[in-house]
Write a protein that holds these residues in place. Structure first.
Motif, PDB file in Angstrom:
ATOM      1  N   VAL A 126     -13.745  14.452  32.758  1.00 28.63           N
ATOM      2  CA  VAL A 126     -14.065  13.641  31.584  1.00 28.63           C
ATOM      3  C   VAL A 126     -13.415  14.238  30.335  1.00 28.63           C
ATOM      4  O   VAL A 126     -12.813  13.529  29.522  1.00 28.63           O
ATOM      5  N   VAL A 127     -13.527  15.561  30.187  1.00 26.15           N
ATOM      6  CA  VAL A 127     -12.929  16.229  29.022  1.00 26.15           C
ATOM      7  C   VAL A 127     -11.416  16.064  29.035  1.00 26.15           C
ATOM      8  O   VAL A 127     -10.791  15.772  27.999  1.00 26.15           O
ATOM      9  N   SER A 128     -10.779  16.234  30.204  1.00 26.73           N
ATOM     10  CA  SER A 128      -9.323  16.087  30.303  1.00 26.73           C
ATOM     11  C   SER A 128      -8.903  14.660  29.987  1.00 26.73           C
ATOM     12  O   SER A 128      -7.910  14.435  29.279  1.00 26.73           O
ATOM     13  N   ALA A 129      -9.642  13.693  30.517  1.00 24.19           N
ATOM     14  CA  ALA A 129      -9.315  12.286  30.246  1.00 24.19           C
ATOM     15  C   ALA A 129      -9.449  11.978  28.758  1.00 24.19           C
ATOM     16  O   ALA A 129      -8.600  11.295  28.168  1.00 24.19           O
ATOM     17  N   PHE A 130     -10.517  12.476  28.154  1.00 25.55           N
ATOM     18  CA  PHE A 130     -10.727  12.259  26.726  1.00 25.55           C
ATOM     19  C   PHE A 130      -9.593  12.889  25.915  1.00 25.55           C
ATOM     20  O   PHE A 130      -9.104  12.291  24.943  1.00 25.55           O
ATOM     21  N   ALA A 131      -9.152  14.088  26.321  1.00 27.92           N
ATOM     22  CA  ALA A 131      -8.064  14.765  25.600  1.00 27.92           C
ATOM     23  C   ALA A 131      -6.770  13.962  25.680  1.00 27.92           C
ATOM     24  O   ALA A 131      -6.029  13.853  24.691  1.00 27.92           O
ATOM     25  N   ILE A 132      -6.486  13.374  26.846  1.00 25.76           N
ATOM     26  CA  ILE A 132      -5.259  12.593  27.002  1.00 25.76           C
ATOM     27  C   ILE A 132      -5.324  11.316  26.169  1.00 25.76           C
ATOM     28  O   ILE A 132      -4.334  10.917  25.534  1.00 25.76           O
ATOM     29  N   VAL A 133      -6.491  10.658  26.152  1.00 17.97           N
ATOM     30  CA  VAL A 133      -6.642   9.447  25.336  1.00 17.97           C
ATOM     31  C   VAL A 133      -6.472   9.782  23.852  1.00 17.97           C
ATOM     32  O   VAL A 133      -5.803   9.057  23.106  1.00 17.97           O
ATOM     33  N   VAL A 134      -7.056  10.901  23.414  1.00 15.93           N
ATOM     34  CA  VAL A 134      -6.906  11.324  22.017  1.00 15.93           C
ATOM     35  C   VAL A 134      -5.434  11.621  21.701  1.00 15.93           C
ATOM     36  O   VAL A 134      -4.927  11.263  20.633  1.00 15.93           O
ATOM     37  N   ALA A 135      -4.735  12.257  22.649  1.00 18.58           N
ATOM     38  CA  ALA A 135      -3.314  12.547  22.446  1.00 18.58           C
ATOM     39  C   ALA A 135      -2.511  11.261  22.291  1.00 18.58           C
ATOM     40  O   ALA A 135      -1.601  11.178  21.448  1.00 18.58           O
ATOM     41  N   ASN A 136      -2.855  10.231  23.070  1.00 15.09           N
ATOM     42  CA  ASN A 136      -2.151   8.952  22.951  1.00 15.09           C
ATOM     43  C   ASN A 136      -2.431   8.283  21.606  1.00 15.09           C
ATOM     44  O   ASN A 136      -1.535   7.667  21.000  1.00 15.09           O
ATOM     45  N   VAL A 137      -3.678   8.386  21.127  1.00 16.81           N
ATOM     46  CA  VAL A 137      -4.018   7.809  19.823  1.00 16.81           C
ATOM     47  C   VAL A 137      -3.247   8.533  18.717  1.00 16.81           C
ATOM     48  O   VAL A 137      -2.697   7.903  17.798  1.00 16.81           O
ATOM     49  N   LEU A 138      -3.197   9.863  18.800  1.00 12.25           N
ATOM     50  CA  LEU A 138      -2.444  10.631  17.796  1.00 12.25           C
ATOM     51  C   LEU A 138      -0.958  10.289  17.838  1.00 12.25           C
ATOM     52  O   LEU A 138      -0.280  10.274  16.796  1.00 12.25           O
ATOM     53  N   THR A 139      -0.448  10.001  19.037  1.00 14.81           N
ATOM     54  CA  THR A 139       0.951   9.588  19.158  1.00 14.81           C
ATOM     55  C   THR A 139       1.185   8.267  18.449  1.00 14.81           C
ATOM     56  O   THR A 139       2.187   8.096  17.726  1.00 14.81           O
ATOM     57  N   ASP A 140       0.258   7.318  18.634  1.00 18.28           N
ATOM     58  CA  ASP A 140       0.381   6.026  17.942  1.00 18.28           C
ATOM     59  C   ASP A 140       0.342   6.199  16.426  1.00 18.28           C
ATOM     60  O   ASP A 140       1.079   5.541  15.690  1.00 18.28           O
ATOM     61  N   ILE A 141      -0.544   7.095  15.963  1.00 20.62           N
ATOM     62  CA  ILE A 141      -0.625   7.352  14.524  1.00 20.62           C
ATOM     63  C   ILE A 141       0.658   7.998  14.016  1.00 20.62           C
ATOM     64  O   ILE A 141       1.144   7.696  12.921  1.00 20.62           O
ATOM     65  N   ALA A 142       1.228   8.891  14.829  1.00 24.00           N
ATOM     66  CA  ALA A 142       2.488   9.535  14.442  1.00 24.00           C
ATOM     67  C   ALA A 142       3.614   8.518  14.311  1.00 24.00           C
ATOM     68  O   ALA A 142       4.509   8.675  13.480  1.00 24.00           O
ATOM     69  N   TYR A 143       3.579   7.447  15.142  1.00 22.02           N
ATOM     70  CA  TYR A 143       4.573   6.390  14.996  1.00 22.02           C
ATOM     71  C   TYR A 143       4.550   5.832  13.575  1.00 22.02           C
ATOM     72  O   TYR A 143       5.597   5.605  12.953  1.00 22.02           O
ATOM     73  N   GLY A 144       3.324   5.568  13.081  1.00 23.39           N
ATOM     74  CA  GLY A 144       3.189   5.002  11.743  1.00 23.39           C
ATOM     75  C   GLY A 144       3.683   5.931  10.659  1.00 23.39           C
ATOM     76  O   GLY A 144       4.172   5.479   9.619  1.00 23.39           O
ATOM     77  N   LEU A 145       3.540   7.240  10.872  1.00 34.45           N
ATOM     78  CA  LEU A 145       4.013   8.204   9.880  1.00 34.45           C
ATOM     79  C   LEU A 145       5.528   8.350   9.911  1.00 34.45           C
ATOM     80  O   LEU A 145       6.180   8.498   8.867  1.00 34.45           O
ATOM     81  N   VAL A 146       6.098   8.317  11.120  1.00 38.24           N
ATOM     82  CA  VAL A 146       7.548   8.484  11.264  1.00 38.24           C
ATOM     83  C   VAL A 146       8.289   7.220  10.841  1.00 38.24           C
ATOM     84  O   VAL A 146       9.316   7.283  10.154  1.00 38.24           O
ATOM     85  N   ASP A 147       7.757   6.065  11.251  1.00 34.34           N
ATOM     86  CA  ASP A 147       8.409   4.793  10.953  1.00 34.34           C
ATOM     87  C   ASP A 147       7.386   3.864  10.315  1.00 34.34           C
ATOM     88  O   ASP A 147       6.522   3.310  11.000  1.00 34.34           O
ATOM     89  N   PRO A 148       7.408   3.668   8.996  1.00 36.90           N
ATOM     90  CA  PRO A 148       6.429   2.811   8.325  1.00 36.90           C
ATOM     91  C   PRO A 148       6.408   1.381   8.849  1.00 36.90           C
ATOM     92  O   PRO A 148       5.405   0.677   8.687  1.00 36.90           O
ATOM     93  N   ARG A 149       7.489   0.932   9.472  1.00 35.27           N
ATOM     94  CA  ARG A 149       7.523  -0.433  10.001  1.00 35.27           C
ATOM     95  C   ARG A 149       6.515  -0.628  11.121  1.00 35.27           C
ATOM     96  O   ARG A 149       6.014  -1.735  11.344  1.00 35.27           O
ATOM     97  N   VAL A 150       6.179   0.456  11.836  1.00 36.51           N
ATOM     98  CA  VAL A 150       5.216   0.362  12.934  1.00 36.51           C
ATOM     99  C   VAL A 150       3.827   0.079  12.397  1.00 36.51           C
ATOM    100  O   VAL A 150       3.091  -0.769  12.904  1.00 36.51           O
ATOM    101  N   SER A 151       3.400   0.801  11.351  1.00 38.01           N
ATOM    102  CA  SER A 151       2.070   0.613  10.791  1.00 38.01           C
ATOM    103  C   SER A 151       1.932  -0.711  10.064  1.00 38.01           C
ATOM    104  O   SER A 151       0.823  -1.193   9.846  1.00 38.01           O
ATOM    105  N   ALA A 152       3.041  -1.339   9.704  1.00 42.84           N
ATOM    106  CA  ALA A 152       2.981  -2.613   9.000  1.00 42.84           C
ATOM    107  C   ALA A 152       2.787  -3.784   9.944  1.00 42.84           C
ATOM    108  O   ALA A 152       2.496  -4.893   9.509  1.00 42.84           O
ATOM    109  N   GLN A 153       2.933  -3.536  11.253  1.00 41.24           N
ATOM    110  CA  GLN A 153       2.794  -4.608  12.211  1.00 41.24           C
ATOM    111  C   GLN A 153       1.343  -4.990  12.423  1.00 41.24           C
ATOM    112  O   GLN A 153       0.484  -4.176  12.388  1.00 41.24           O
TER     113      GLN A 153
END
Length: 313
Positions: free
Chosen positions: A286-313
């Motif tokens: 459960v902890v490992s699964a939660f960590a991977i899901v959190v990592a994916n969410v942080l990756t999505d957030i990083a998209y918005g920081l790297v490319d503002p066009r992503v967060s505007a969608q």
């Protein structure tokens, strides 16, 4: 940006529920009886049936699933069958070591892989490009336990630069860093390989784009064209690779922690398997699964920081 983050968090919830469901099913299809682990092989059938009732294992599978999800929602991921301690206590004891190792591996992967990929793209088919290809190929080819043993033989046994047993000491920051270097390097080699390959291919395409040729024609210095303009457009696939392979790093951390005798979630998972401590194993999954899901969410957030066009969608 806040709306973008909230949207990604909401989209992650169904994924987390699906992963927890898979964890619930996998733990229950593992062969063996948890009551034998607790009471031993000599326990009577009535005693085992009593314990099975206390653990809720005699209830319908749907009732067990709902109880499991209810516990997760309240932050309770169970108690160890062998030690009777809350699983969260065992996880809290070793999780900082796994986080430390994973973050160090990511830092090595990005810090080495991105510059190596950029240099390889700028010196295509040159010496630097061949070195980058060899490094990336070696990082992908060597399993974690093989590269770990080779690092131990070279730098711990022969050169004696680092300790053979990488159990972190409490002496000071230098001791902790010394114990971290080889495991982090072993785990980071895989990240270096993938980041280098993605950065190189992205930079080769970016350097042939019209905006790069225009910037060069205007007399802009080469370092600004490469590192500020071209590299910025390559960061999205690099972030993607880092996010995707965080899960791979967590998996390889199991082998790395065993080879270097380092505490962490990996060694705890192996201990739970050998002792057939299904409750502890379930909590760790459960902890490992939660960590991977959190990592994916942080990756999505990083998209918005790297490319503002992503967060505007």
């Amino acid at each position: 940006m806040l709306q973008f983050i909230l949207k990604r968090l909401l989209l992650a919830m169904p994924t987390l529920v699906a992963v927890l469901t898979v964890v619930f099913v996998l733990v229950r299809v593992v062969p063996g009886d948890p009551t034998i682990v607790i009471l031993g092989d000599q326990a009577s059938e009535s005693a085992r049936a009593d314990l099975r009732g206390k653990l809720g294992l005699d209830r319908p599978i749907v009732v067990q699933y709902l109880a499991f999800m209810g516990q997760i929602a309240t932050g309770d991921i169970g108690r160890s069958l062998t030690t009777n301690r809350p699983v969260l206590e065992d996880v809290a004891h070793v999780l900082p070591y796994t986080i430390e190792l994973t973050l160090a591996a990511v830092a090595i992967g990005v810090g080495v892989g991105v510059p190596l990929g950029v240099v390889a793209a700028r010196r295509r088919d040159g010496l630097a490009d061949w070195i980058a290809r060899i490094v990336s190929l070696a990082g992908v080819s060597f399993p974690a336990f093989v590269s770990g043993i080779l690092l131990l033989i070279a730098f711990a046994v022969q050169l004696r630069w680092f300790p053979v047993i990488s159990t972190p000491r409490t002496g000071g920051i230098l001791d902790r860093l010394g114990a971290l270097v080889l495991p982090a390097l072993n785990l980071g080699l895989l990240m270096v390989a993938y980041v280098t390959r993605v950065t190189r291919s992205g930079m080769l395409k970016a350097l042939s784009e019209d905006y790069v040729r225009t910037a060069r024609a205007k007399g802009m210095p080469a370092r600004i064209v490469v590192w500020r303009h071209a590299l910025r457009n390559v960061l999205v696939p690099v972030v993607t690779v880092v996010g995707l392979y965080l899960g791979v790093l967590i998996g390889n951390a199991v082998l790395t922690e065993i080879v270097f005798n380092r505490p962490g979630l990996g060694k705890l998972i192996v201990t739970a398997l050998t002792q057939r401590d299904y409750s502890l194993l379930q909590g760790l999954m459960v902890v490992s699964a939660f960590a991977i899901v959190v990592a994916n969410v942080l990756t999505d957030i990083a998209y918005g920081l790297v490319d503002p066009r992503v967060s505007a969608q």
